[in-house]
Write a protein that holds these residues in place. Sequence first.
Motif, PDB file in Angstrom:
ATOM      1  N   GLY A  73       0.806  -1.263   0.177  1.00 20.29           N
ATOM      2  CA  GLY A  73       0.048   0.024  -0.091  1.00 20.29           C
ATOM      3  C   GLY A  73       0.801   1.387   0.008  1.00 20.29           C
ATOM      4  O   GLY A  73       0.486   2.137   0.671  1.00 20.29           O
ATOM      5  N   THR A  76      -1.099   4.351  -1.426  1.00 19.75           N
ATOM      6  CA  THR A  76      -2.168   4.651  -0.556  1.00 19.75           C
ATOM      7  C   THR A  76      -1.623   5.563   0.650  1.00 19.75           C
ATOM      8  O   THR A  76      -2.142   6.401   1.182  1.00 19.75           O
ATOM      9  CB  THR A  76      -2.858   3.525  -0.099  1.00 19.75           C
ATOM     10  N   SER A  80      -2.290   9.498   1.632  1.00 18.53           N
ATOM     11  CA  SER A  80      -2.736   9.777   2.964  1.00 18.53           C
ATOM     12  C   SER A  80      -1.688  10.899   3.475  1.00 18.53           C
ATOM     13  O   SER A  80      -1.943  11.904   4.172  1.00 18.53           O
ATOM     14  CB  SER A  80      -2.876   8.699   3.716  1.00 18.53           C
ATOM     15  N   ASN A 207       1.625  -1.266   7.836  1.00 18.87           N
ATOM     16  CA  ASN A 207       0.509  -0.489   7.098  1.00 18.87           C
ATOM     17  C   ASN A 207      -0.798  -1.527   7.349  1.00 18.87           C
ATOM     18  O   ASN A 207      -0.375  -2.771   7.546  1.00 18.87           O
ATOM     19  CB  ASN A 207       0.752  -0.215   5.801  1.00 18.87           C
ATOM     20  N   LYS A 208      -1.927  -1.129   6.723  1.00 21.14           N
ATOM     21  CA  LYS A 208      -3.194  -1.999   6.960  1.00 21.14           C
ATOM     22  C   LYS A 208      -3.447  -2.373   8.419  1.00 21.14           C
ATOM     23  O   LYS A 208      -4.137  -3.564   8.267  1.00 21.14           O
ATOM     24  CB  LYS A 208      -2.974  -3.131   5.980  1.00 21.14           C
ATOM     25  N   ASP A 210      -6.041  -2.213  10.183  1.00 19.09           N
ATOM     26  CA  ASP A 210      -7.408  -1.732  10.347  1.00 19.09           C
ATOM     27  C   ASP A 210      -8.238  -3.297  10.135  1.00 19.09           C
ATOM     28  O   ASP A 210      -7.805  -4.114   9.537  1.00 19.09           O
ATOM     29  CB  ASP A 210      -7.983  -0.934   9.198  1.00 19.09           C
ATOM     30  N   SER A 246      -2.899   2.815   9.389  1.00 24.28           N
ATOM     31  CA  SER A 246      -3.978   2.400   8.398  1.00 24.28           C
ATOM     32  C   SER A 246      -3.986   3.643   7.546  1.00 24.28           C
ATOM     33  O   SER A 246      -4.535   4.767   7.742  1.00 24.28           O
ATOM     34  CB  SER A 246      -5.372   2.436   9.084  1.00 24.28           C
ATOM     35  N   LEU A 248      -5.326   3.621   4.826  1.00 18.31           N
ATOM     36  CA  LEU A 248      -6.782   3.699   4.351  1.00 18.31           C
ATOM     37  C   LEU A 248      -7.684   4.454   4.834  1.00 18.31           C
ATOM     38  O   LEU A 248      -8.649   5.395   4.284  1.00 18.31           O
ATOM     39  CB  LEU A 248      -7.305   2.199   3.760  1.00 18.31           C
ATOM     40  N   GLU A 249      -7.548   4.460   6.188  1.00 20.70           N
ATOM     41  CA  GLU A 249      -8.201   5.302   7.216  1.00 20.70           C
ATOM     42  C   GLU A 249      -7.625   6.428   7.716  1.00 20.70           C
ATOM     43  O   GLU A 249      -8.154   7.207   8.394  1.00 20.70           O
ATOM     44  CB  GLU A 249      -8.869   4.439   8.253  1.00 20.70           C
TER      45      GLU A 249
END
Length: 339
Positions: A73, A76, A80, A207-208, A210, A246, A248-249
Amino acid sequence: MPAPTSANDSTRDPEKLAAALRAGDRRALGRAITLVESSRADDREPANRLLEVLTPLAGKSIRIGISGVPGVGKSTFIESFGNHLIDKGHKVAVLAVDPSSALSGGSILGDKTRMETLSRRVEAFIRPSPAGSTLGGVTRHTRETILLVEAAGFNVVIVETVGVGQSETAVAGMTDLFLLLLLPGGGDELQGIKRGIVELADLIVVNKADGELATAAERSAADYRNALRFLRPRSVRWQVPVETCSALEGRGIDRIWTLIEKYRDTMQASGDFTAARASQARRWLWSETAESLLALLREDPAAAARMQTLEQAVAAGKLSPRVAAQELVQNFWKDGKLK
């Protein structure tokens, strides 16, 4: 984006191009990068003059190298992270090196399509470049591009590499901080990350973190913290942190920037920051010297003809590459110039 082959006529006046770049003209910045990346001999002199004008104005950013396995990611995270920095008042340049097509040499992916929201910010500049055959996925001219975006006023420069598995020492050797992104997991996955890559890192981020992977991410971070106790850090002044986020979040991004600022402040206070940049500049000098000498040999007709003969002999196993290289240099180099 195919590799540039020529700069257009508007770049022929390096002083005017430099002035436009400094005034915030994004097209001028793009043209400047194209000029220094150009492989044409007649672009070499204006490119050198442009760098001569702008280099004293560069160097005021924090340079961050980011790497990680495919699928971790990176894009991403950078999007962010970049949006977070812009919201805090920074200007962010992303030099994203894409995988290269084996047929055309051009980028397979376009980072502007992978970082849609960041690419729309006026405070961001994203420059995708094909990795080609360069180790670590860093193009030869990445260093020059860093200087150009710094001169244009970008105070955070991010260099994204293709991923773990090639020589990531290239990006670690041209940035101030090397950030390694990892996926949640442990055990076999922990063993699968090369020790040399971990030793390069100044900051490790899982990462990730979440959803269903949140617990696994925290467990992985703990595993890496334990593993780092057995590795020698790059600096005695800095214990490498391991964080989760995260992308993504958007959770954990602020903490990562806080750590980067702490690292910069620590290294600057000790003098290590300036010393590291000076060391990088010296290595860059010798790297460019080698590249320039090789270019001179290839451009010389007699040397090129002899090189073809020597290549055939080496390929057939009739001549050692070392002996062939020494013969080429000795036959075509005398008194500081080609014969």
